[in-house]
Design a protein around this motif. Structure first.
Motif, PDB file in Angstrom:
ATOM      1  N   ALA A   1      21.780  37.175  17.462  1.00 38.98           N
ATOM      2  CA  ALA A   1      21.644  36.707  18.841  1.00 38.98           C
ATOM      3  C   ALA A   1      22.842  37.146  19.680  1.00 38.98           C
ATOM      4  O   ALA A   1      22.685  37.599  20.828  1.00 38.98           O
ATOM      5  CB  ALA A   1      21.511  35.189  18.865  1.00 38.98           C
TER       6      ALA A   1
ATOM      7  N   TRP B   1      21.006  34.999  11.879  1.00 42.75           N
ATOM      8  CA  TRP B   1      20.425  34.937  13.214  1.00 42.75           C
ATOM      9  C   TRP B   1      21.478  34.704  14.292  1.00 42.75           C
ATOM     10  O   TRP B   1      21.305  35.155  15.425  1.00 42.75           O
ATOM     11  CB  TRP B   1      19.375  33.830  13.253  1.00 42.75           C
ATOM     12  CG  TRP B   1      18.215  34.071  12.345  1.00 42.75           C
ATOM     13  CD1 TRP B   1      17.942  33.433  11.163  1.00 42.75           C
ATOM     14  CD2 TRP B   1      17.178  35.033  12.520  1.00 42.75           C
ATOM     15  NE1 TRP B   1      16.797  33.930  10.590  1.00 42.75           N
ATOM     16  CE2 TRP B   1      16.306  34.926  11.409  1.00 42.75           C
ATOM     17  CE3 TRP B   1      16.891  35.984  13.497  1.00 42.75           C
ATOM     18  CZ2 TRP B   1      15.181  35.715  11.256  1.00 42.75           C
ATOM     19  CZ3 TRP B   1      15.766  36.782  13.351  1.00 42.75           C
ATOM     20  CH2 TRP B   1      14.931  36.643  12.243  1.00 42.75           C
ATOM     21  N   ASN B   2      22.541  34.007  13.986  1.00 41.07           N
ATOM     22  CA  ASN B   2      23.564  33.759  14.999  1.00 41.07           C
ATOM     23  C   ASN B   2      24.253  35.048  15.413  1.00 41.07           C
ATOM     24  O   ASN B   2      24.503  35.285  16.598  1.00 41.07           O
ATOM     25  CB  ASN B   2      24.587  32.748  14.475  1.00 41.07           C
ATOM     26  CG  ASN B   2      25.150  33.138  13.116  1.00 41.07           C
ATOM     27  OD1 ASN B   2      24.514  33.854  12.349  1.00 41.07           O
ATOM     28  ND2 ASN B   2      26.347  32.662  12.808  1.00 41.07           N
TER      29      ASN B   2
ATOM     30  N   LYS C   1      24.133  30.221  10.843  1.00 42.79           N
ATOM     31  CA  LYS C   1      22.983  31.108  10.892  1.00 42.79           C
ATOM     32  C   LYS C   1      21.659  30.362  10.925  1.00 42.79           C
ATOM     33  O   LYS C   1      20.625  30.945  11.266  1.00 42.79           O
ATOM     34  CB  LYS C   1      23.004  32.062   9.699  1.00 42.79           C
ATOM     35  CG  LYS C   1      22.912  31.372   8.343  1.00 42.79           C
ATOM     36  CD  LYS C   1      22.994  32.377   7.205  1.00 42.79           C
ATOM     37  CE  LYS C   1      22.923  31.684   5.850  1.00 42.79           C
ATOM     38  NZ  LYS C   1      23.032  32.655   4.737  1.00 42.79           N
TER      39      LYS C   1
ATOM     40  N   ALA D   1      19.122  36.233   6.578  1.00 47.24           N
ATOM     41  CA  ALA D   1      19.145  36.747   7.952  1.00 47.24           C
ATOM     42  C   ALA D   1      20.178  35.954   8.740  1.00 47.24           C
ATOM     43  O   ALA D   1      20.109  34.729   8.799  1.00 47.24           O
ATOM     44  CB  ALA D   1      17.763  36.624   8.598  1.00 47.24           C
TER      45      ALA D   1
ATOM     46  N   TYR E   1      19.272  27.944  14.573  1.00 45.19           N
ATOM     47  CA  TYR E   1      18.042  28.133  15.338  1.00 45.19           C
ATOM     48  C   TYR E   1      16.945  27.176  14.881  1.00 45.19           C
ATOM     49  O   TYR E   1      15.984  26.921  15.612  1.00 45.19           O
ATOM     50  CB  TYR E   1      17.566  29.582  15.224  1.00 45.19           C
ATOM     51  CG  TYR E   1      16.961  29.932  13.894  1.00 45.19           C
ATOM     52  CD1 TYR E   1      15.583  29.940  13.710  1.00 45.19           C
ATOM     53  CD2 TYR E   1      17.760  30.253  12.799  1.00 45.19           C
ATOM     54  CE1 TYR E   1      15.013  30.261  12.488  1.00 45.19           C
ATOM     55  CE2 TYR E   1      17.205  30.577  11.575  1.00 45.19           C
ATOM     56  CZ  TYR E   1      15.837  30.579  11.423  1.00 45.19           C
ATOM     57  OH  TYR E   1      15.283  30.887  10.212  1.00 45.19           O
TER      58      TYR E   1
ATOM     59  N   VAL F   1      20.123  41.637   8.655  1.00 44.32           N
ATOM     60  CA  VAL F   1      18.958  41.140   7.924  1.00 44.32           C
ATOM     61  C   VAL F   1      18.919  41.812   6.561  1.00 44.32           C
ATOM     62  O   VAL F   1      18.955  43.047   6.466  1.00 44.32           O
ATOM     63  CB  VAL F   1      17.648  41.422   8.685  1.00 44.32           C
ATOM     64  CG1 VAL F   1      16.458  40.893   7.912  1.00 44.32           C
ATOM     65  CG2 VAL F   1      17.702  40.799  10.069  1.00 44.32           C
TER      66      VAL F   1
END
Length: 301
Positions: A269, A265-266, A64, A263, A67, A258
């Motif tokens: 996305a 993020w992976n 995660k 969060a 990024y 979230v």
């Protein structure tokens, strides 16, 4: 005996005429102009594609926090994020809810916008100009001040946590713009077609559905695409009116990744890439008429 000598003079061949330079037509670009135009289009295309490509690249990172260090994703690319989203989340419930809301908004919104635009374009009733300005004025109100009164209205009607409430709200956002768009497109269709329909015995509704709508297909395609992406991307109303997690749309489902202190993020996305697939498919279905519809609607006011 005298001899007469005749001098034969050889005539030199006339020089070939110089090739005439072709006059450039009005609006025709020279080589430098064409190269500059194509170069600008390439740059614009790269700018448009870059965010999507970057999002897809980030979705291949297994952690995660990848990024934060995108260079390390190259050595550990994986599709595990996609398998997790498809197998361990409510993705398919989100997909079903999104398609119900988006297609419902598209069908109802385009029908209402088309009839409104046609009525204002062809009929002269009291207040027809003011009607279009009122529709435009509705776009000036921010969503934040509309959520509370709309929630109270739908609560009294028993429509909270229903697809119908969200479809109705999305139509209030999409119909005004679509009506303006289609009104401009109907203005480009000759009025003689309506008269020919009446001569043939068609009612106003028959003329509209059998003659005008087939000719307005490009404008309808643009309005349909706008209504569709508006419903797919809407967040505020969907978050407020949908309470059951099995009825979440894509926009609301993304928020489940979230939390207050974390969060993922992976996964976000990967989900965002998957969300783009139905929108891309819908765009492919209507893309033949999009360019014509976008340009033709602005020829007459």
């Amino acid at each position: 005996m005298s001899t007469t000598t005749l001098d034969k003079t050889e005539t030199a061949p006339a020089p070939a005429p110089a090739p005439r330079r072709r006059a450039r037509r009005r609006g025709e670009r020279g080589p430098a102009g064409a190269a500059l135009l194509h170069g600008g289009l390439v740059v614009a295309s790269l700018i448009a594609v870059a965010p999507v490509a970057w999002l897809f690249y980030l979705s291949l990172g297994p952690d995660k926090e990848d990024y934060l260090h995108p260079g390390g994703i190259v050595d550990k690319m994986t599709l595990s994020n996609y398998s997790f989203v498809l197998e361990n989340t409510g993705f398919f419930d989100w997909f079903k809810s999104t398609m119900i809301v988006a297609l419902g908004t598209t069908l109802i919104g385009v029908l209402v916008a088309a009839t409104t635009g046609y009525a204002v374009s062809r009929m002269r009733f009291p207040g027809y100009k003011q009607l279009m300005w009122v529709l435009l004025l509705t776009q000036a109100f921010p969503i934040a001040i509309l959520i509370v009164p709309m929630y109270e209205i739908f609560s009294e009607l028993g429509l909270i946590d229903t697809y119908g409430a969200l479809i109705a709200v999305n139509c209030t956002t999409a119909v005004p713009y679509s009506a303006w768009l289609l009104k401009g497109y109907f203005d480009t269709i000759p009025f003689e077609i309506d008269e020919a329909g009446r001569v043939d015995g068609l009612t106003p509704f028959g003329t509209f559905f059998r003659l005008i709508l087939p000719l307005a297909r490009p404008g309808l395609a643009v309005a349909a695409f706008y209504n569709f992406i508006t419903a797919v991307g809407e967040v505020a109303f969907a978050t407020t009116f949908l309470l059951d997690d099995s009825k979440y749309t894509f926009a609301v489902g993304l928020q489940t990744f979230v939390s207050e202190h974390d969060a993922q993020w992976n996964y976000m996305a990967a989900t965002a890439v998957l969300i783009a697939i139905p929108v891309t498919v819908f765009f492919y279905l209507v893309q033949k008429n999009l360019v014509t519809g976008l340009t033709a609607g602005g020829t007459k006011g």
